[in-house]
Design a protein around this motif. Structure first.
Motif, PDB file in Angstrom:
ATOM      1  N   ILE A 110      -6.226  -0.129   9.931  1.00  0.00           N
ATOM      2  CA  ILE A 110      -7.069  -0.429  11.088  1.00  0.00           C
ATOM      3  C   ILE A 110      -7.769   0.855  11.513  1.00  0.00           C
ATOM      4  O   ILE A 110      -7.108   1.855  11.821  1.00  0.00           O
ATOM      5  CB  ILE A 110      -6.227  -0.968  12.269  1.00  0.00           C
ATOM      6  CG1 ILE A 110      -5.309  -2.111  11.803  1.00  0.00           C
ATOM      7  CG2 ILE A 110      -7.133  -1.395  13.422  1.00  0.00           C
ATOM      8  CD1 ILE A 110      -6.017  -3.328  11.267  1.00  0.00           C
ATOM      9  N   TYR A 115     -10.287   3.353  13.841  1.00  0.00           N
ATOM     10  CA  TYR A 115     -10.765   3.588  15.209  1.00  0.00           C
ATOM     11  C   TYR A 115     -11.689   4.797  15.199  1.00  0.00           C
ATOM     12  O   TYR A 115     -11.352   5.859  14.665  1.00  0.00           O
ATOM     13  CB  TYR A 115      -9.602   3.841  16.166  1.00  0.00           C
ATOM     14  CG  TYR A 115     -10.060   4.290  17.549  1.00  0.00           C
ATOM     15  CD1 TYR A 115     -10.626   3.388  18.447  1.00  0.00           C
ATOM     16  CD2 TYR A 115      -9.955   5.620  17.938  1.00  0.00           C
ATOM     17  CE1 TYR A 115     -11.063   3.800  19.704  1.00  0.00           C
ATOM     18  CE2 TYR A 115     -10.381   6.038  19.191  1.00  0.00           C
ATOM     19  CZ  TYR A 115     -10.934   5.126  20.072  1.00  0.00           C
ATOM     20  OH  TYR A 115     -11.376   5.545  21.306  1.00  0.00           O
ATOM     21  N   LYS A 137     -10.262  -3.639   9.416  1.00  0.00           N
ATOM     22  CA  LYS A 137     -10.873  -3.900  10.715  1.00  0.00           C
ATOM     23  C   LYS A 137     -11.176  -2.547  11.331  1.00  0.00           C
ATOM     24  O   LYS A 137     -10.362  -1.620  11.236  1.00  0.00           O
ATOM     25  CB  LYS A 137      -9.883  -4.700  11.578  1.00  0.00           C
ATOM     26  CG  LYS A 137     -10.473  -5.332  12.820  1.00  0.00           C
ATOM     27  CD  LYS A 137      -9.419  -6.255  13.461  1.00  0.00           C
ATOM     28  CE  LYS A 137      -9.923  -6.892  14.737  1.00  0.00           C
ATOM     29  NZ  LYS A 137     -10.947  -7.890  14.547  1.00  0.00           N
ATOM     30  N   TYR A 163     -12.616  -0.537  14.879  1.00  0.00           N
ATOM     31  CA  TYR A 163     -12.965  -0.553  16.297  1.00  0.00           C
ATOM     32  C   TYR A 163     -13.750   0.723  16.612  1.00  0.00           C
ATOM     33  O   TYR A 163     -13.312   1.816  16.236  1.00  0.00           O
ATOM     34  CB  TYR A 163     -11.705  -0.561  17.161  1.00  0.00           C
ATOM     35  CG  TYR A 163     -10.902  -1.829  17.111  1.00  0.00           C
ATOM     36  CD1 TYR A 163     -10.998  -2.767  18.130  1.00  0.00           C
ATOM     37  CD2 TYR A 163     -10.010  -2.067  16.071  1.00  0.00           C
ATOM     38  CE1 TYR A 163     -10.230  -3.930  18.111  1.00  0.00           C
ATOM     39  CE2 TYR A 163      -9.240  -3.227  16.038  1.00  0.00           C
ATOM     40  CZ  TYR A 163      -9.358  -4.150  17.065  1.00  0.00           C
ATOM     41  OH  TYR A 163      -8.608  -5.285  17.044  1.00  0.00           O
ATOM     42  N   GLN A 206      -7.223  -1.615  23.216  1.00  0.00           N
ATOM     43  CA  GLN A 206      -7.239  -2.861  22.428  1.00  0.00           C
ATOM     44  C   GLN A 206      -6.630  -2.630  21.044  1.00  0.00           C
ATOM     45  O   GLN A 206      -5.851  -3.450  20.549  1.00  0.00           O
ATOM     46  CB  GLN A 206      -8.664  -3.383  22.260  1.00  0.00           C
ATOM     47  CG  GLN A 206      -9.281  -3.960  23.519  1.00  0.00           C
ATOM     48  CD  GLN A 206     -10.754  -4.280  23.312  1.00  0.00           C
ATOM     49  OE1 GLN A 206     -11.223  -4.354  22.174  1.00  0.00           O
ATOM     50  NE2 GLN A 206     -11.475  -4.461  24.400  1.00  0.00           N
ATOM     51  N   VAL A 207      -7.012  -1.502  20.430  1.00  0.00           N
ATOM     52  CA  VAL A 207      -6.501  -1.181  19.087  1.00  0.00           C
ATOM     53  C   VAL A 207      -4.984  -1.024  19.130  1.00  0.00           C
ATOM     54  O   VAL A 207      -4.264  -1.581  18.295  1.00  0.00           O
ATOM     55  CB  VAL A 207      -7.128   0.137  18.554  1.00  0.00           C
ATOM     56  CG1 VAL A 207      -6.514   0.523  17.218  1.00  0.00           C
ATOM     57  CG2 VAL A 207      -8.622   0.018  18.415  1.00  0.00           C
ATOM     58  N   ASP A 255      -2.917  -2.232  21.177  1.00  0.00           N
ATOM     59  CA  ASP A 255      -2.296  -3.539  21.408  1.00  0.00           C
ATOM     60  C   ASP A 255      -2.336  -4.409  20.146  1.00  0.00           C
ATOM     61  O   ASP A 255      -1.451  -5.218  19.901  1.00  0.00           O
ATOM     62  CB  ASP A 255      -3.007  -4.289  22.549  1.00  0.00           C
ATOM     63  CG  ASP A 255      -2.710  -3.677  23.913  1.00  0.00           C
ATOM     64  OD1 ASP A 255      -1.730  -2.904  24.022  1.00  0.00           O
ATOM     65  OD2 ASP A 255      -3.464  -3.943  24.860  1.00  0.00           O
ATOM     66  N   TYR A 256      -3.390  -4.239  19.344  1.00  0.00           N
ATOM     67  CA  TYR A 256      -3.620  -5.094  18.175  1.00  0.00           C
ATOM     68  C   TYR A 256      -2.714  -4.764  16.982  1.00  0.00           C
ATOM     69  O   TYR A 256      -2.227  -5.653  16.292  1.00  0.00           O
ATOM     70  CB  TYR A 256      -5.088  -4.997  17.739  1.00  0.00           C
ATOM     71  CG  TYR A 256      -5.403  -5.743  16.468  1.00  0.00           C
ATOM     72  CD1 TYR A 256      -5.627  -7.118  16.483  1.00  0.00           C
ATOM     73  CD2 TYR A 256      -5.471  -5.076  15.238  1.00  0.00           C
ATOM     74  CE1 TYR A 256      -5.904  -7.813  15.319  1.00  0.00           C
ATOM     75  CE2 TYR A 256      -5.749  -5.762  14.068  1.00  0.00           C
ATOM     76  CZ  TYR A 256      -5.965  -7.133  14.110  1.00  0.00           C
ATOM     77  OH  TYR A 256      -6.238  -7.806  12.952  1.00  0.00           O
ATOM     78  N   ARG A 289       0.118  -3.945  14.301  1.00  0.00           N
ATOM     79  CA  ARG A 289       1.431  -4.573  14.123  1.00  0.00           C
ATOM     80  C   ARG A 289       2.295  -3.773  13.144  1.00  0.00           C
ATOM     81  O   ARG A 289       1.797  -2.915  12.420  1.00  0.00           O
ATOM     82  CB  ARG A 289       1.253  -5.998  13.558  1.00  0.00           C
ATOM     83  CG  ARG A 289       0.472  -6.937  14.460  1.00  0.00           C
ATOM     84  CD  ARG A 289       1.308  -7.372  15.666  1.00  0.00           C
ATOM     85  NE  ARG A 289       0.583  -8.236  16.573  1.00  0.00           N
ATOM     86  CZ  ARG A 289      -0.051  -7.826  17.675  1.00  0.00           C
ATOM     87  NH1 ARG A 289      -0.075  -6.553  17.987  1.00  0.00           N
ATOM     88  NH2 ARG A 289      -0.663  -8.684  18.469  1.00  0.00           N
ATOM     89  N   ASP A 331       1.276  -1.802   9.830  1.00  0.00           N
ATOM     90  CA  ASP A 331      -0.127  -1.364   9.832  1.00  0.00           C
ATOM     91  C   ASP A 331      -0.212   0.159   9.901  1.00  0.00           C
ATOM     92  O   ASP A 331       0.760   0.844  10.252  1.00  0.00           O
ATOM     93  CB  ASP A 331      -0.884  -1.932  11.049  1.00  0.00           C
ATOM     94  CG  ASP A 331      -1.134  -3.434  10.947  1.00  0.00           C
ATOM     95  OD1 ASP A 331      -0.945  -3.998   9.853  1.00  0.00           O
ATOM     96  OD2 ASP A 331      -1.517  -4.030  11.971  1.00  0.00           O
TER      97      ASP A 331
END
Length: 198
Positions: free
Chosen positions: A6, A8, A34, A36, A51-52, A54-55, A57, A60
């Motif tokens: 993920i 950022y 993904k 952000y 948001q990141v 929180d997203y 898991r 990851d």
């Protein structure tokens, strides 16, 4: 457990669009599923980062291009790493002294600590030089300070308010903060009330 990568990326509100696009390109090349992106200064609230965090898991890996895109200080960096660890999420920094560093390894954590310390030292030295420059300019009578942007746009803000625009719309149209718009409207209302009494 194998999870997703993920990405950022962040630029300050004053930086060019190109900076954000360069981070998007690097994060895409790193294989992020993904990505952000946000525009926010290092000291302002970073909603997208929240948001990141929180997203992500368990399994990851959060991927960033540079430390200063993620954290405000070494302490802040380790707070984020601690929160990621608690969720079973790793942190990967793509450009740390020419190396890709991943917090899932002890060596990666050591390198991250050292570079984060250097980054904070460099930032503090820059701020110290800036303060010294301002003090010298003040002593020489050359320091003017920041222009009061919002104050200069008071008339425009009040006109838009009278046209029925919301504070959010006014702030966006004039390029000033919403809090500044509220202050302008409240000051005008207070002034009108005072005039009515007189």
């Amino acid at each position: 457990m194998s999870g997703a990568l993920i990405g950022y990326g962040r630029t300050s509100t004053t930086e060019q669009e190109a900076g954000l696009e360069a981070q998007r390109r690097d994060l895409t090349a790193a294989g992020c599923a993904k990505i952000y992106l946000e525009r926010a200064s290092a000291v302002s609230e970073r909603r997208v980062l929240r948001q990141v965090l929180d997203y992500v898991r368990d399994g990851d890996t959060l991927v960033i291009t540079k430390i200063d895109r993620l954290a405000r200080s070494t302490v802040n960096l380790w707070e984020i790493v601690r929160d990621l660890d608690a969720k079973g999420v790793g942190l990967r920094v793509l450009n740390l002294g020419g190396e890709v560093v991943d917090t899932r390894s002890a060596t990666g954590r050591l390198i991250l600590t050292i570079f984060a310390g250097f980054a904070q030292f460099e930032r503090e030295m820059m701020l110290e030089r800036q303060r010294e420059g301002i003090a010298k300019a003040k002593a020489d009578g050359k320091y003017k300070g920041r222009k009061p942007t919002a104050r200069a746009k008071t008339a425009d803000a009040l006109n838009l308010h009278q046209e029925g625009k919301t504070p959010t719309e006014i702030a966006k149209a004039l390029g000033i903060g919403r809090a500044s718009v509220y202050r302008i409207i409240e000051a005008a209302a207070g002034s009108n009330a005072q005039n009515a009494v007189l």
